[in-house]
Scaffold this active site. Structure first.
Site, PDB file in Angstrom:
ATOM      1  N   CYS A  57      10.246  -1.283  -6.305  1.00 22.35           N
ATOM      2  CA  CYS A  57       9.681  -2.030  -5.183  1.00 22.35           C
ATOM      3  C   CYS A  57       9.621  -3.524  -5.525  1.00 22.35           C
ATOM      4  CB  CYS A  57       8.324  -1.469  -4.771  1.00 22.35           C
ATOM      5  SG  CYS A  57       7.789  -2.060  -3.137  1.00 22.35           S
ATOM      6  N   HIS A  71      10.387   3.608  -3.164  1.00 26.93           N
ATOM      7  CA  HIS A  71       9.521   4.243  -4.157  1.00 26.93           C
ATOM      8  C   HIS A  71      10.056   5.636  -4.497  1.00 26.93           C
ATOM      9  CE1 HIS A  71       6.143   1.385  -4.109  1.00 26.93           C
ATOM     10  NE2 HIS A  71       6.483   1.186  -2.843  1.00 26.93           N
ATOM     11  N   GLU A  96       8.964   7.602  -6.728  1.00 27.28           N
ATOM     12  CA  GLU A  96       7.816   8.472  -7.024  1.00 27.28           C
ATOM     13  C   GLU A  96       7.143   8.991  -5.762  1.00 27.28           C
ATOM     14  OE1 GLU A  96       5.869   4.558  -6.319  1.00 27.28           O
ATOM     15  OE2 GLU A  96       7.790   5.270  -7.095  1.00 27.28           O
TER      16      GLU A  96
END
Length: 213
Positions: free
Chosen positions: A82, A193, A195
């Site tokens: 990011c 992202h 994750e």
């Protein structure tokens, strides 16, 4: 053998979710600002959430620029996420207190997306170049983005006469085309992202961890 990954803790970023995501794909993860640990790990992850200038100032406070420089000089892998991608570029037009000049690993400026709806938030497909290591097996998947600013042009002049492989740039669209990810030797980064991107994001992180020497 489990790969050792340091998630750089400089006071900003999606650190806990990044740590958990890396652990789930088999990495031995340490969250720290310790320079020695960051330099010696198999992989370094630079997270980033918030304003460019503030994230950049936080990184400089722990000599993040020096850590990234030294790792890359030795061919040691670094992954930005990011704003951790954005700070790898030269500068940003985003207002905010801190340092407007990035780490300068890549030429380019982070600019506000020219879209009717900003921030760009949600699941978006990406356009992956041939030969990508990060996206192996997930080239046709969607990834989760949350951002208002992005790099909309990527221009890296080859001064080596073709001796160094050109960066692999992945693109996405929201109002305009923008850089979704870059793979450039030991340095890689994603605007989205991983994750928070479900199974596709987990596979991308697994690919990165599996590439660590």
């Amino acid at each position: 053998m489990s790969r050792r990954v340091v998630v750089l803790d400089y006071g900003f970023g999606n650190v806990r979710s990044a740590v958990r995501a890396l652990e789930r794909v088999g990495a031995d993860v340490e969250l720290t600002a310790d320079k020695k640990a960051a330099l010696e790990a198999d992989g370094l992850l630079v997270p980033g959430v918030g304003a460019f200038a503030a994230v950049n100032a936080g990184l400089h406070a722990i000599d993040g620029a020096g850590i990234v420089d030294r790792r890359l000089a030795g061919g040691r892998p670094v992954l930005g996420i990011c704003v951790g991608l954005q700070v790898m570029f030269e500068t940003s037009t985003e207002p905010g207190e801190g340092l407007p000049d990035g780490l300068g690993q890549w030429p380019g400026t982070v600019e506000r997306l020219p879209a009717q709806v900003v921030p760009h938030m949600g699941w978006t497909p990406v356009q992956v170049p041939a030969g990508s290591v990060l996206f192996d097996g997930v080239e046709d998947e969607r990834f989760y983005f949350v951002h208002s600013y992005a790099v909309q042009r990527f221009e890296l002049v080859d001064t080596t006469g073709g001796l160094v492989e050109a960066p692999k740039v992945t693109w996405a669209e929201h109002g305009t085309r923008f850089v979704a990810a870059v793979e450039n030797g030991a340095l890689a980064a994603t605007q989205f992202h991983p994750e928070k991107s479900g199974d596709a994001g987990a596979q991308l992180l697994r690919n990165w961890v599996g590439s660590l020497g």
